[in-house]
Design an enzyme around this catalytic site. Structure first.
Site, mmCIF file in Angstrom:
data_model
loop_
_atom_site.group_PDB
_atom_site.id
_atom_site.type_symbol
_atom_site.label_atom_id
_atom_site.label_comp_id
_atom_site.label_asym_id
_atom_site.label_seq_id
_atom_site.Cartn_x
_atom_site.Cartn_y
_atom_site.Cartn_z
ATOM 1 N N GLU A 39 15.838 -18.282 -10.442
ATOM 2 C CA GLU A 39 15.344 -17.035 -11.526
ATOM 3 C C GLU A 39 13.952 -16.301 -12.772
ATOM 4 O O GLU A 39 12.898 -15.892 -12.634
ATOM 5 C CB GLU A 39 16.014 -15.457 -11.154
ATOM 6 C CG GLU A 39 15.959 -14.364 -11.821
ATOM 7 C CD GLU A 39 15.376 -13.698 -10.490
ATOM 8 O OE1 GLU A 39 14.550 -13.857 -9.529
ATOM 9 O OE2 GLU A 39 14.817 -12.160 -11.104
ATOM 10 N N TRP B 276 -3.248 -2.246 -1.683
ATOM 11 C CA TRP B 276 -2.794 -4.170 -1.884
ATOM 12 C C TRP B 276 -2.926 -4.635 -0.888
ATOM 13 O O TRP B 276 -3.090 -4.019 0.596
ATOM 14 C CB TRP B 276 -1.022 -4.151 -1.811
ATOM 15 C CG TRP B 276 -0.860 -5.482 -2.134
ATOM 16 C CD1 TRP B 276 -0.233 -6.034 -3.326
ATOM 17 C CD2 TRP B 276 -0.495 -6.193 -1.371
ATOM 18 N NE1 TRP B 276 -0.065 -7.600 -3.658
ATOM 19 C CE2 TRP B 276 -1.057 -7.097 -2.186
ATOM 20 C CE3 TRP B 276 -0.661 -6.622 0.646
ATOM 21 C CZ2 TRP B 276 -0.199 -9.353 -1.812
ATOM 22 C CZ3 TRP B 276 -0.015 -8.188 0.597
ATOM 23 C CH2 TRP B 276 -0.301 -9.514 -0.287
ATOM 24 N N LYS C 245 5.496 -4.224 -5.495
ATOM 25 C CA LYS C 245 6.712 -3.883 -5.412
ATOM 26 C C LYS C 245 7.444 -4.673 -4.108
ATOM 27 O O LYS C 245 8.488 -4.875 -3.759
ATOM 28 C CB LYS C 245 6.980 -3.152 -5.674
ATOM 29 C CG LYS C 245 8.800 -2.325 -6.510
ATOM 30 C CD LYS C 245 8.402 -3.040 -7.120
ATOM 31 C CE LYS C 245 9.980 -3.912 -7.808
ATOM 32 N NZ LYS C 245 11.170 -4.308 -8.374
ATOM 33 N N LYS D 2 10.477 -14.971 -12.803
ATOM 34 C CA LYS D 2 9.951 -13.788 -14.142
ATOM 35 C C LYS D 2 8.944 -14.582 -14.599
ATOM 36 O O LYS D 2 7.908 -13.331 -14.937
ATOM 37 C CB LYS D 2 11.326 -14.017 -14.464
ATOM 38 C CG LYS D 2 12.198 -12.855 -14.274
ATOM 39 C CD LYS D 2 12.350 -11.382 -13.640
ATOM 40 C CE LYS D 2 11.977 -11.407 -11.961
ATOM 41 N NZ LYS D 2 12.330 -11.491 -11.316
ATOM 42 N N CYS E 111 0.609 -1.503 -0.224
ATOM 43 C CA CYS E 111 0.269 -0.030 -0.034
ATOM 44 C C CYS E 111 1.258 1.328 -0.644
ATOM 45 O O CYS E 111 1.793 1.273 0.397
ATOM 46 C CB CYS E 111 -0.758 0.201 1.250
ATOM 47 S SG CYS E 111 -1.904 -1.482 0.952
ATOM 48 N N ASN F 122 -0.993 2.253 5.866
ATOM 49 C CA ASN F 122 -0.169 1.156 4.933
ATOM 50 C C ASN F 122 0.571 0.379 6.151
ATOM 51 O O ASN F 122 1.349 0.709 7.781
ATOM 52 C CB ASN F 122 1.039 1.941 4.157
ATOM 53 C CG ASN F 122 2.390 0.420 4.163
ATOM 54 O OD1 ASN F 122 3.381 1.140 4.430
ATOM 55 N ND2 ASN F 122 1.527 -0.527 3.843
ATOM 56 N N GLY F 123 -0.143 -1.159 6.170
ATOM 57 C CA GLY F 123 1.098 -1.437 7.379
ATOM 58 C C GLY F 123 -0.010 -2.918 7.404
ATOM 59 O O GLY F 123 -0.992 -2.894 6.875
ATOM 60 N N GLU G 101 5.775 -15.287 -12.549
ATOM 61 C CA GLU G 101 4.757 -13.729 -11.976
ATOM 62 C C GLU G 101 4.453 -12.861 -12.906
ATOM 63 O O GLU G 101 3.446 -11.867 -12.856
ATOM 64 C CB GLU G 101 5.593 -13.459 -11.156
ATOM 65 C CG GLU G 101 7.091 -12.257 -11.730
ATOM 66 C CD GLU G 101 8.190 -11.635 -10.895
ATOM 67 O OE1 GLU G 101 7.649 -11.375 -9.891
ATOM 68 O OE2 GLU G 101 9.067 -11.761 -10.952
ATOM 69 N N ARG H 153 3.724 -0.367 -5.254
ATOM 70 C CA ARG H 153 3.354 -0.478 -3.784
ATOM 71 C C ARG H 153 2.196 -1.872 -3.503
ATOM 72 O O ARG H 153 1.081 -2.459 -2.761
ATOM 73 C CB ARG H 153 3.387 0.280 -2.819
ATOM 74 C CG ARG H 153 4.302 1.235 -2.602
ATOM 75 C CD ARG H 153 4.520 2.008 -1.578
ATOM 76 N NE ARG H 153 4.468 2.070 -0.156
ATOM 77 C CZ ARG H 153 5.933 1.412 0.001
ATOM 78 N NH1 ARG H 153 6.839 1.597 -0.243
ATOM 79 N NH2 ARG H 153 5.715 0.605 1.703
ATOM 80 N N HIS I 189 14.344 -37.205 -9.574
ATOM 81 C CA HIS I 189 13.645 -37.505 -8.108
ATOM 82 C C HIS I 189 12.489 -37.252 -8.463
ATOM 83 O O HIS I 189 12.098 -36.656 -6.932
ATOM 84 C CB HIS I 189 14.320 -36.530 -7.369
ATOM 85 C CG HIS I 189 16.476 -36.999 -7.408
ATOM 86 N ND1 HIS I 189 16.335 -38.489 -6.766
ATOM 87 C CD2 HIS I 189 16.870 -37.003 -8.208
ATOM 88 C CE1 HIS I 189 17.487 -38.291 -7.431
ATOM 89 N NE2 HIS I 189 17.939 -37.627 -7.434
HETATM 90 C C1 F6R Z 1 10.544 -10.247 -8.761
HETATM 91 C C2 F6R Z 1 10.497 -10.095 -6.857
HETATM 92 C C3 F6R Z 1 10.503 -10.255 -5.449
HETATM 93 C C4 F6R Z 1 11.389 -9.646 -4.566
HETATM 94 C C5 F6R Z 1 10.934 -9.412 -3.115
HETATM 95 C C6 F6R Z 1 11.935 -9.193 -2.338
HETATM 96 O O1 F6R Z 1 10.729 -10.292 -9.044
HETATM 97 O O2 F6R Z 1 10.469 -9.060 -7.362
HETATM 98 O O3 F6R Z 1 11.015 -11.256 -5.420
HETATM 99 O O4 F6R Z 1 12.516 -9.767 -5.018
HETATM 100 O O5 F6R Z 1 9.719 -9.151 -2.443
HETATM 101 O O6 F6R Z 1 11.808 -8.096 -2.514
HETATM 102 P P1 F6R Z 1 12.957 -6.802 -2.322
HETATM 103 O O7 F6R Z 1 14.192 -7.119 -3.013
HETATM 104 O O8 F6R Z 1 12.847 -5.578 -2.184
HETATM 105 O O9 F6R Z 1 13.384 -7.279 -0.448
#
Ligand code: F6R
Length: 606
Positions: free
Chosen positions: A479, A72, A601, A483, A2, A98-99, A486, A27, A502
């Protein structure tokens, strides 16, 4: 998660709030709303993102004090009723939050018993009504109301309150959730992130846990601790990175950020690694690096993936024991924390709740802490003994791209530095020349993005994907899968090559393709065997290979060549085709690249 923004002063507030919200949209974007106090209180809310809110606002709208929120969802589905700002039961207070309030159900029951009713399902409305109740009980003393409410509420919050009877005044309070306040000659700004207000404000303050702040058209009027003791907050000047501005001609932030990677790598690698600390001198830092007995790396999501690669680099170059842990798991398993270990927390935002909590745990246990982070002035910066900045500029696309490769560059530099001070002098120069070529290598890959688009066109209809890699390519497989899932909502799993036998191999058929990251020369013959095993089961293979490698090219259905790089730095390079592949598939499937569903984010809740 948020985002909140507020302004009170002598300027018209609407544009400030909307622009602030647009910068905070990363956010969360489940709903948005604003409240403006222009003599009377006006509240507008909308389900969905800021554009839906904008379409609901009247064309002419006056007012110089207001608050806004982008959500969010945690408590209650994303709809207009659950959108902020909330109006209190008495009708006097309006609030954005926010929280998360962890004991909201308990408080809701108590308020029910006192005759309160609720409009939304949110924990935020519960917190607001708790303040509202304490306000009445304390004879309209808002300071006392916040002291009492903070003593009862458990969890994290950053709030801005408007009082119907006090136009022009805003009351701000925070515990745990990020919050910054900004000042200029016109008035006072509040936001979850400095970028939301940095276009206007020139001076900034960072409220501490429990702080209660009274702001007005003349700036910050009074600051109190959670117990009601008067205090002051230090003002800081802050230069905001210019790399924020817009999409620079790209269709999406994610694409812009993918294309920024060579420039960022070039910048980072043009100078020796800066380790910043208010606590330790440069000699003390080197002494710490020389004498520590091991390293623990903490992170979540993509930052955890870079940590897995960091472990490998630290062990390989500096010959120091290293382990990488999900911050969320580590903090709850009563870990043994050796005081002679260095604990590195990696976080793009510096605000991830689990990473911060794990960092607090290790600090309390006496370990030395180092933050590798992108967002300056974030909580992680304040709560670590030393910091290494990613200097990647603001990352707006929800899927992390440039922060990830910047993390890998920083970890490689750190491994070299540790190798040097620990006497592993040969290893300390192992990467030097190749790292310097990194920017050019990345640029060459970006020039080949057309091939990745073709591959994406061919595989966009697949609903499942396996990503395989061995050694350093295993975290890359994780990774790559992250990507893809998500931003395109395709089920994708990352696995170490050997583990495929396995279990996961049972999934393989023609409709379940595998992305094989097969650049690792040391393990290549083993990877070739894994690929053959998949082919024998009618599985299709897209392989990422080193230029000119025939052994994989001849058996893969499709391939993408990266310019020749040593195994140790291949993950910094292979990240780019994996990001582009996910990007083009997301586009083909009509997904929202920059704002994938259900995500935000900055994960500021557990
Ligand atoms: C994936 C992504 C998330 C962040 C995770 C940690 O693309 O962005 O998996 O890597 O939420 O976020 P930070 O790095 O801000 O602690």
């Amino acid at each position: 998660m948020c985002g909140i923004v507020g302004y009170t002063g002598n300027r018209q507030v609407l544009d400030i709030l909307i622009e602030g919200l647009e910068k905070l949209e990363y956010r969360g974007y489940d709903s948005a709303g604003i409240a403006v106090h222009n003599g009377e209180m006006k509240i507008f809310k909308s389900q969905g993102n800021i554009s839906s809110l904008k379409s609901k606002l009247p064309s002419r709208f006056e007012g110089t004090s207001g608050i806004a929120h982008t959500r969010w969802a945690t408590h209650g589905i994303p709809n207009e009723r659950n959108a902020h700002p909330h109006l209190s039961f008495s009708g006097n207070l309006v609030m954005v939050h926010n929280g998360i309030i962890e004991n909201s159900e308990e408080i809701r029951e108590e308020l029910f018993a006192n005759g309160y009713t609720f409009v939304s399902e949110t924990d935020s409305e519960v917190l607001l009504n708790l303040i509202d109740y304490e306000y009445v009980v304390s004879n309209d003393n808002i300071l006392q109301a916040l002291i009492n409410a903070q003593a009862k509420a458990k969890g994290s919050y950053a709030i801005v309150l408007l009082d119907k009877n006090r136009p022009g005044e805003q009351v701000i309070c925070r515990h745990g959730s990020p919050l910054v306040m900004g000042l200029d000659d016109s008035g006072c700004y509040t936001a979850s992130d400095i970028y939301a207000i940095s276009e206007y404000a020139t001076r900034f303050v960072f409220p501490e846990n429990g702080d209660i702040i009274f702001a007005g058209t003349d700036g910050i009027r009074e600051v109190y601790t959670a117990e009601g003791k008067k205090k002051s907050l230090e003002e800081k000047k802050y230069i905001v990175d210019g790399r924020l501005s817009g999409k620079d001609g790209f269709d999406h932030y994610m694409m812009k950020e993918i294309f920024q990677q060579p420039e960022i790598a070039r910048d980072l690698l043009s100078k020796p690694l800066p380790v910043v600390s208010e606590k330790y001198s440069a000699e003390e830092i080197d002494n710490i690096f020389r004498t520590i007995k091991g390293v623990t790396i903490l992170g979540c999501g993509t930052s955890w993936h870079s940590g897995l690669i960091g472990r490998y680099l630290l062990e390989r170059l500096a010959r120091i024991p290293a382990n990488t842990e999900y911050a969320s798991e580590y903090r709850y398993r009563d870990p043994v924390i050796p005081s002679d270990y260095l604990v590195i927390s990696i976080s793009q935002s510096g605000e991830t709740a689990d990473t911060l909590a794990a960092n607090t745990l290790v600090r309390e246990a006496g370990a030395i802490t180092l933050g590798i982070l992108n967002v300056k002035n974030s909580t992680l910066e304040r709560e670590t003994d030393m910091q290494i900045y990613l200097e990647a500029g603001p990352e707006i696309g929800v899927a992390s791209t440039k922060a990830y490769t910047a993390q890998l560059v920083r970890l490689a530099q750190l491994a070299e530095r540790l190798a040097w001070v620990r006497g592993e002098t040969v290893n300390s120069t192992l990467l030097n020349g190749d790292l310097r070529q990194m920017a050019e290598t990345m640029t060459m890959i970006l020039k080949r993005s057309g091939k990745l688009k073709m591959l994406a066109d061919k595989y966009s209809d697949s609903n499942n994907f396996l990503f395989l890699g061995r050694g350093l390519n295993y975290p890359s497989a994780l990774e790559g899968a992250l990507k893809l899932k998500e931003i395109s909502y395709i089920h994708a799993e990352g696995y170490p090559g050997a583990e495929m036998k396995h279990g996961p191999i049972a999934l393989i058929d023609h409709d379940f393709p595998t992305m094989a990251i097969a650049t690792d020369r040391e393990n290549l013959s083993k990877m070739v065997s894994n690929i053959k095993e998949i082919k024998a089961r009618n599985g299709r293979i897209i392989a990422i290979i080193q230029e000119g490698d025939e052994s994989v090219r001849s058996i893969a259905d499709d391939y993408f060549e990266i310019p020749n790089v040593p195994d140790l730095i291949a993950p910094m390079v292979t990240a780019l085709p994996l990001q582009l592949f996910a990007y083009y598939i997301s586009l083909n499937r009509g997904c929202n690249v920059d704002q994938p569903r259900n995500l935000a984010k900055s994960v500021t809740v557990e």
